[in-house]
Design an enzyme around this catalytic site. Sequence first.
Site, mmCIF file in Angstrom:
data_model
loop_
_atom_site.group_PDB
_atom_site.id
_atom_site.type_symbol
_atom_site.label_atom_id
_atom_site.label_comp_id
_atom_site.label_asym_id
_atom_site.label_seq_id
_atom_site.Cartn_x
_atom_site.Cartn_y
_atom_site.Cartn_z
ATOM 1 N N ASN A 9 14.693 20.167 40.671
ATOM 2 C CA ASN A 9 15.509 19.129 40.873
ATOM 3 C C ASN A 9 14.884 18.036 41.997
ATOM 4 O OD1 ASN A 9 17.433 17.271 41.103
ATOM 5 N ND2 ASN A 9 19.360 18.495 41.084
ATOM 6 N N THR A 10 15.114 18.698 43.426
ATOM 7 C CA THR A 10 14.956 17.857 44.545
ATOM 8 C C THR A 10 13.384 17.571 44.303
ATOM 9 O OG1 THR A 10 16.201 19.222 45.430
ATOM 10 C CG2 THR A 10 14.770 18.000 46.773
ATOM 11 N N ALA B 130 15.339 26.924 42.114
ATOM 12 C CA ALA B 130 15.450 26.395 43.522
ATOM 13 C C ALA B 130 14.100 26.556 44.447
ATOM 14 C CB ALA B 130 16.483 27.138 43.800
ATOM 15 N N GLY B 131 13.873 25.549 45.135
ATOM 16 C CA GLY B 131 13.014 25.716 46.092
ATOM 17 C C GLY B 131 11.461 25.228 45.757
ATOM 18 N N GLY C 223 16.565 22.879 47.560
ATOM 19 C CA GLY C 223 16.140 21.694 47.914
ATOM 20 C C GLY C 223 15.042 21.877 49.216
ATOM 21 N N LYS D 56 25.619 27.093 33.978
ATOM 22 C CA LYS D 56 24.865 27.799 35.151
ATOM 23 C C LYS D 56 25.807 28.057 36.239
ATOM 24 C CE LYS D 56 20.840 26.698 38.134
ATOM 25 N NZ LYS D 56 21.279 25.696 39.347
#
Lengths: 269, 269, 269, 269
Positions: free
Chosen positions: C210-211, C188-189, C162, C101
């Site tokens: 992830n986050t 992301a986001g 994040g 990635k």
Amino acid sequence: MPAQDPLTIGGRTFTSRLMLGTGKFCDFGVMREALEASGTQIVTVAIRRVELSAPGHAGLLDALDLDRYQLLPNTAGCRTAEEAVRVARLARAATGVNWVKLEVIPDARWLLPDPVGTLRAAETLVGDGFTVLPYVQPDAVLARALERAGCATVMPLASPIGSGRGLRTGELLRTVLDGATVPIVVDAGLGVPSDAAQALEGGADAVLVNTAIAEAHDPVGMAHAFALGVQAGRAAFLAGRMAEREGASPSSPVVGVPRLPDPEAVDVG
Amino acid sequence: MPAQDPLTIGGRTFTSRLMLGTGKFCDFGVMREALEASGTQIVTVAIRRVELSAPGHAGLLDALDLDRYQLLPNTAGCRTAEEAVRVARLARAATGVNWVKLEVIPDARWLLPDPVGTLRAAETLVGDGFTVLPYVQPDAVLARALERAGCATVMPLASPIGSGRGLRTGELLRTVLDGATVPIVVDAGLGVPSDAAQALEGGADAVLVNTAIAEAHDPVGMAHAFALGVQAGRAAFLAGRMAEREGASPSSPVVGVPRLPDPEAVDVG
Amino acid sequence: MPAQDPLTIGGRTFTSRLMLGTGKFCDFGVMREALEASGTQIVTVAIRRVELSAPGHAGLLDALDLDRYQLLPNTAGCRTAEEAVRVARLARAATGVNWVKLEVIPDARWLLPDPVGTLRAAETLVGDGFTVLPYVQPDAVLARALERAGCATVMPLASPIGSGRGLRTGELLRTVLDGATVPIVVDAGLGVPSDAAQALEGGADAVLVNTAIAEAHDPVGMAHAFALGVQAGRAAFLAGRMAEREGASPSSPVVGVPRLPDPEAVDVG
Amino acid sequence: MPAQDPLTIGGRTFTSRLMLGTGKFCDFGVMREALEASGTQIVTVAIRRVELSAPGHAGLLDALDLDRYQLLPNTAGCRTAEEAVRVARLARAATGVNWVKLEVIPDARWLLPDPVGTLRAAETLVGDGFTVLPYVQPDAVLARALERAGCATVMPLASPIGSGRGLRTGELLRTVLDGATVPIVVDAGLGVPSDAAQALEGGADAVLVNTAIAEAHDPVGMAHAFALGVQAGRAAFLAGRMAEREGASPSSPVVGVPRLPDPEAVDVG
């Protein structure tokens, strides 16, 4: 443009489509300057806050030049139809003004109006000869009922009072605007002039602003900014916006234009 | 306010923050009136469309009063860096103007610019002494690279060219604005004045509008509306907006205000 | 449904469309449970963080059951193409996995990727035999260039890494999706499962989270919730959504149905 | 999870949080399959449409397996409180079911409910022993009044009935959810599963869907997709979402990690 595009409420004609509240200014001097910069012609005042009977009180009403502004007493702080009717009558007795911004707000957390109590109080006050401007949620069926009851405007909220969150009720506002027979004034929650412009572009007739001006870093500058935003929105509504497209459309069509000579001749670093 | 709040691009100072495109007007008369009503000082023209060499052609450039407007030739229709550089040089040779709105657009469907080609062409044109205003996607890393390359502005899109869908890239625009060292001009996709106001409120320095004015029912009225919207947005930015709140906040606090007398005395229908 | 609707990346076939990051879990036990609950088959790990060479380090890689998951080393923390290429090679040497990635992120504040550096590093790594999944802004022209360079996917961001702000780049994402020739993975986001569902409904092929999982109150429960959201979005995409209408349309048409008898007979309190 | 997280309405307990309407399916076979795929346990039927008294009519009710589903007769097509009360009583007499989805809709264009009439009819029907589930605008004050009147749920709209425009009333829905004492069921306007997930994530207890499933290209597939979306949203609500951040936050912190060796050694094409 304003001269040819008046706003008529309760038989009176206005050139400004921006109403101002007075509840949150830190001092009367700033308030007066902000009113001036906004170009407003209608100013709302919470009657409870005015403390009409306080002896020797150099109050809010004294700070307003009532020759310049249509005073619009409001019933902020009233939780029931009964209270609101009473405060409206006190306000008329004290000020000689028979306009009232009707607020029936049982909900202390979100400051949302009661549809049933508002309609009931509106019927009573219209019967009493008041020019009634009710504060409501953006409910088209209620709006039509208030029109039938003889209200002079309907004032749906954009988002919770004092939140500055902007026009978050556009989906319902368009149903209120569709078929309205009195001016629709978007009240509560506007945070920046683009919010006001958006309301006017969509067909609202006017807006009422308080916190967004009073709590700006420079309230007088923001009052001027809202004046411009309201004018922009109204002018755009009258001019008729372009149709949205899903995709792109070249601003500069090149169809049929012959291609230029061979790119090899060009040196790009 | 404009006098104290100038916009400086490439060493020139402007009082208007609204740039206009010319590509979609139905006739030159309407275009001239719209330019006038908008108060613009910078006008962009697609050089390919101008047909510079057409003999006896009473073209677009002749219709513009170039003493009043900063002409901003653009490279619309160019698909590669090489083509764009060539067209920019032709434009300068023909008009004597060394400003260029740089468009490198390989994508015919969405009319989106090529980041790599745009950066490369910008470097070449800055080296050639051009004042370069590149059209880009709202990419903060690319924006910083274009600044370092010596571009005079960065012009991120609001939504696809000519779509009128408004400021749909606000999430990325704020990253472009954060730390910008040249004026950021929001270009493409604005549909109504509130879109322009919103861009300025968020910190953009100017906007460029074409289709939303040219395709309005009344282009001249809409040009005026956009002028007001841009002024409103800039004034609000300077005045400093209120902080948003999650919930409500009473405009007219009633804490400490004694409740009024008993409601039983009031007759509500 | 998964069996008939596989996702193919770099010649490998997956039934899950939810990729997981590992960077923010408080402990490896929770991480392993969350991976299990998510049903993911592709797990990304920041190679710098793994501290591959730390002697006696019972690290992240040991905590992962690499028989179950496709390991996807990432180049988080790399600011230039050169750094990213180097880290990718180190990762391959250490893990034996030739997937990467690709993150080239010069911007420490918004963690936005560099389009030019990403494209350059991608070309190098594809030439080196890597299966390259680049992290990018939602730029359709760049996406097409990365496809031509041989990337296995394109991974546009939904909002800053994040942030949990959700799919705020939908306007540009649809241009990336239109005409894509490799899987588009929204990365992301994303903050909640509805964000992931929305991405899939719009045609994205997969998402990476992830986050939003690691920072949920209950990470394992949220991992399961995202698994369901991704399945919901994909199933809806395949089922073909209804067309939106501007106005209302009765769910229960009453046209032609005879009105019921006279209402007077009914007693309403 | 459902077993530990039941939804209780009118004393009955359900494991599914997805209610289905029946009004728009093209044939009963597809409807039955969609009900099955949705996992729903509550099905609403417009009593007027059922043509209860049609002799020899193999109608909608016959097509439903009433042992599996809680039948929820609705009063679609009723314009006044009186009509709605009458239809509810007819429905109970004919079906033996004393639940009613109360719709008082005077507005044929937007199909918006009447707040005053709905409250009045609800009071009457509760007094009659009905389990009342009223359809309303997202008005928190009205919602509280309906709760006090004894309603079993409150069912605010997401956008106009049958529009598929999604959750456009989120700003007001959060005020309805705040402090609710009965289940809040979002009804009308949901277009895709992410809309349903979003409602549940925000704290709504259930949703009702009709058009979005019946008008999908594949209604059965979409019914399954909504089932997953509702489960995703509920699971996320229970898991507790991460806090949103304004800016970025690295998934893979590199603070304190030593930089890798000198980049010169790396060859990038």
